[in-house]
Write an enzyme that holds these catalytic residues in place. Structure first.
Site, PDB file in Angstrom:
ATOM      1  N   ASN A   1       0.836  -1.206   0.000  1.00 14.87           N
ATOM      2  CA  ASN A   1       0.000   0.000   0.000  1.00 14.87           C
ATOM      3  C   ASN A   1       0.870   1.255   0.000  1.00 14.87           C
ATOM      4  OD1 ASN A   1      -2.796  -0.895   0.106  1.00 14.87           O
ATOM      5  ND2 ASN A   1      -2.212  -1.873   2.036  1.00 14.87           N
TER       6      ASN A   1
ATOM      7  N   LYS B   1       7.226   2.872  -2.413  1.00 18.38           N
ATOM      8  CA  LYS B   1       7.869   1.594  -2.756  1.00 18.38           C
ATOM      9  C   LYS B   1       7.580   1.245  -4.213  1.00 18.38           C
ATOM     10  CE  LYS B   1       7.661  -0.979   1.627  1.00 18.38           C
ATOM     11  NZ  LYS B   1       7.055  -2.191   2.223  1.00 18.38           N
TER      12      LYS B   1
ATOM     13  N   ASP C   1       8.743  -6.637   2.968  1.00 12.85           N
ATOM     14  CA  ASP C   1       8.699  -6.066   4.308  1.00 12.85           C
ATOM     15  C   ASP C   1      10.091  -5.567   4.624  1.00 12.85           C
ATOM     16  OD1 ASP C   1       6.733  -5.600   6.483  1.00 12.85           O
ATOM     17  OD2 ASP C   1       8.345  -6.457   7.672  1.00 12.85           O
TER      18      ASP C   1
ATOM     19  N   TYR D   1      12.485   6.640   7.248  1.00  8.62           N
ATOM     20  CA  TYR D   1      13.645   7.108   7.997  1.00  8.62           C
ATOM     21  C   TYR D   1      14.747   7.680   7.090  1.00  8.62           C
ATOM     22  CZ  TYR D   1      11.442   4.367  11.716  1.00  8.62           C
ATOM     23  OH  TYR D   1      10.547   3.870  12.648  1.00  8.62           O
TER      24      TYR D   1
ATOM     25  N   LYS E   1      19.370   6.468  -4.921  1.00  7.71           N
ATOM     26  CA  LYS E   1      18.941   5.562  -3.834  1.00  7.71           C
ATOM     27  C   LYS E   1      18.815   4.143  -4.389  1.00  7.71           C
ATOM     28  CE  LYS E   1      15.314   4.487  -0.469  1.00  7.71           C
ATOM     29  NZ  LYS E   1      14.030   4.786   0.163  1.00  7.71           N
TER      30      LYS E   1
ATOM     31  N   HIS F   1      18.662  -1.227   0.044  1.00  8.24           N
ATOM     32  CA  HIS F   1      18.236  -2.553   0.505  1.00  8.24           C
ATOM     33  C   HIS F   1      17.163  -3.125  -0.421  1.00  8.24           C
ATOM     34  CE1 HIS F   1      16.134   0.843   2.107  1.00  8.24           C
ATOM     35  NE2 HIS F   1      15.118   0.114   2.514  1.00  8.24           N
TER      36      HIS F   1
HETATM   37  P1  ITT Z   1       3.504  -2.048   2.989  1.00 10.21           P
HETATM   38  O1  ITT Z   1       3.507  -2.915   4.219  1.00 10.21           O
HETATM   39  O2  ITT Z   1       2.130  -1.728   2.484  1.00 10.21           O
HETATM   40  O3  ITT Z   1       4.404  -2.569   1.898  1.00 10.21           O
HETATM   41  P2  ITT Z   1       4.826  -0.100   4.735  1.00 10.21           P
HETATM   42  O4  ITT Z   1       5.109   1.367   4.571  1.00 10.21           O
HETATM   43  O5  ITT Z   1       4.042  -0.537   5.932  1.00 10.21           O
HETATM   44  O6  ITT Z   1       4.147  -0.611   3.356  1.00 10.21           O
HETATM   45  P3  ITT Z   1       7.017  -1.836   5.601  1.00 10.21           P
HETATM   46  O7  ITT Z   1       6.129  -2.455   6.624  1.00 10.21           O
HETATM   47  O8  ITT Z   1       7.813  -2.725   4.718  1.00 10.21           O
HETATM   48  O9  ITT Z   1       6.199  -0.813   4.667  1.00 10.21           O
HETATM   49  O10 ITT Z   1       8.090  -0.846   6.207  1.00 10.21           O
HETATM   50  C1  ITT Z   1       8.135  -0.507   7.555  1.00 10.21           C
HETATM   51  C2  ITT Z   1       8.699   0.872   7.738  1.00 10.21           C
HETATM   52  O11 ITT Z   1      10.122   0.834   7.532  1.00 10.21           O
HETATM   53  C3  ITT Z   1       8.201   1.951   6.784  1.00 10.21           C
HETATM   54  O12 ITT Z   1       6.968   2.483   7.192  1.00 10.21           O
HETATM   55  C4  ITT Z   1       9.315   2.976   6.909  1.00 10.21           C
HETATM   56  O13 ITT Z   1       9.186   3.719   8.091  1.00 10.21           O
HETATM   57  C5  ITT Z   1      10.543   2.076   7.046  1.00 10.21           C
HETATM   58  N1  ITT Z   1      11.168   1.886   5.730  1.00 10.21           N
HETATM   59  C6  ITT Z   1      11.050   0.810   4.908  1.00 10.21           C
HETATM   60  N2  ITT Z   1      11.764   1.004   3.778  1.00 10.21           N
HETATM   61  C7  ITT Z   1      12.324   2.230   3.898  1.00 10.21           C
HETATM   62  C8  ITT Z   1      13.162   3.009   3.060  1.00 10.21           C
HETATM   63  O14 ITT Z   1      13.544   2.596   1.854  1.00 10.21           O
HETATM   64  N3  ITT Z   1      13.545   4.195   3.510  1.00 10.21           N
HETATM   65  C9  ITT Z   1      13.163   4.654   4.719  1.00 10.21           C
HETATM   66  N4  ITT Z   1      12.365   3.997   5.551  1.00 10.21           N
HETATM   67  C10 ITT Z   1      11.946   2.792   5.151  1.00 10.21           C
END
Ligand code: ITT
Length: 194
Positions: free
Chosen positions: A8, A12, A68, A150, A171, A176
């Site tokens: 969502n 991403k 995730d 972050y 980026k 990652h």
């Molecule tokens: P979905 O679960 O719908 O994919 P989400 O935003 O909840 O979207 P995640 O659970 O994978 O995504 O990510 C958890 C958190 O980690 C996300 O809300 C960010 O705060 C952080 N995060 C993940 N990828 C990041 C990135 O590339 N840069 C900065 N923060 C990131």
């Protein structure tokens, strides 16, 4: 090849689209008419990644992948980790999460951290996982307006800018998520399904 990205998070989708070859047709949850919040109730990043992909596969029967991700900070014993999205509470506010992170790191010299992404692919009903990691440090004051989460306080090793100060292609060259996506693409390529 057509594949659904089970997320969502529009940031991403934008990042991942830029990593994919033209032969790839990426569809989001909206295109498969899924407007539910995906479950993320396990206590690990690989577990939540699989749970999101499994949910979409079971309810919509499409080949898909979920990502995730999380930030793991050494001095905080790996926190926020699996709780990265809701570190400061259920409002999922990036600004609140950053403020809490900086508060918890106040006065701590060890700023080492890493981002981790685990992608789960469901292809013809079989599950596969791919991991990508980016090492860096947490700075004291947020900088930059790009990216999400972050990014404004994360400085990758070897960089003098935060992830939020990098262009999306910069980026994507190191992140990652793009590292995990590259492993996914190599896998699909080896199966000759791209
Ligand atoms: P979905 O679960 O719908 O994919 P989400 O935003 O909840 O979207 P995640 O659970 O994978 O995504 O990510 C958890 C958190 O980690 C996300 O809300 C960010 O705060 C952080 N995060 C993940 N990828 C990041 C990135 O590339 N840069 C900065 N923060 C990131």
């Amino acid at each position: 090849m057509k594949l659904c990205f089970a997320t969502n998070n529009d940031h991403k989708i934008a990042e991942v689209k830029k990593c994919l070859p033209g032969s790839f047709s990426l569809v989001g949850l909206k295109e498969i008419e899924c407007d539910e919040e995906l479950p993320e109730t396990t206590r690990t990043i690989p577990g939540n990644s699989r749970q999101k992909a499994e949910y979409v596969f079971q309810h919509y029967r499409v080949d898909c992948f979920a990502d995730d991700s999380g930030l793991e900070v050494e001095a905080l014993q790996g926190a926020p980790g699996v709780d990265s999205a809701m570190y400061a509470g259920p409002q999922r506010s990036h600004a609140d999460n950053i403020a809490l992170l900086l508060k918890n790191l106040h006065g701590i010299a060890n700023r080492k951290a890493r981002f981790i992404t685990v992608i789960t692919l469901v292809l013809n009903g079989t599950f596969y996982q791919f991991e990508g990691v980016l090492n860096g440090t947490i700075i004291d004051t947020p900088r930059g307006a790009g990216g999400f989460g972050y990014d404004p306080v994360f400085m990758p090793d070897g960089e003098s800018r935060t992830l939020a100060e990098l262009r999306m292609d910069e980026k994507n060259a190191i992140s990652h998520r793009s590292r995990a996506i590259q492993k996914l693409l190599n896998f699909l390529d080896s199966k000759a399904v791209v």
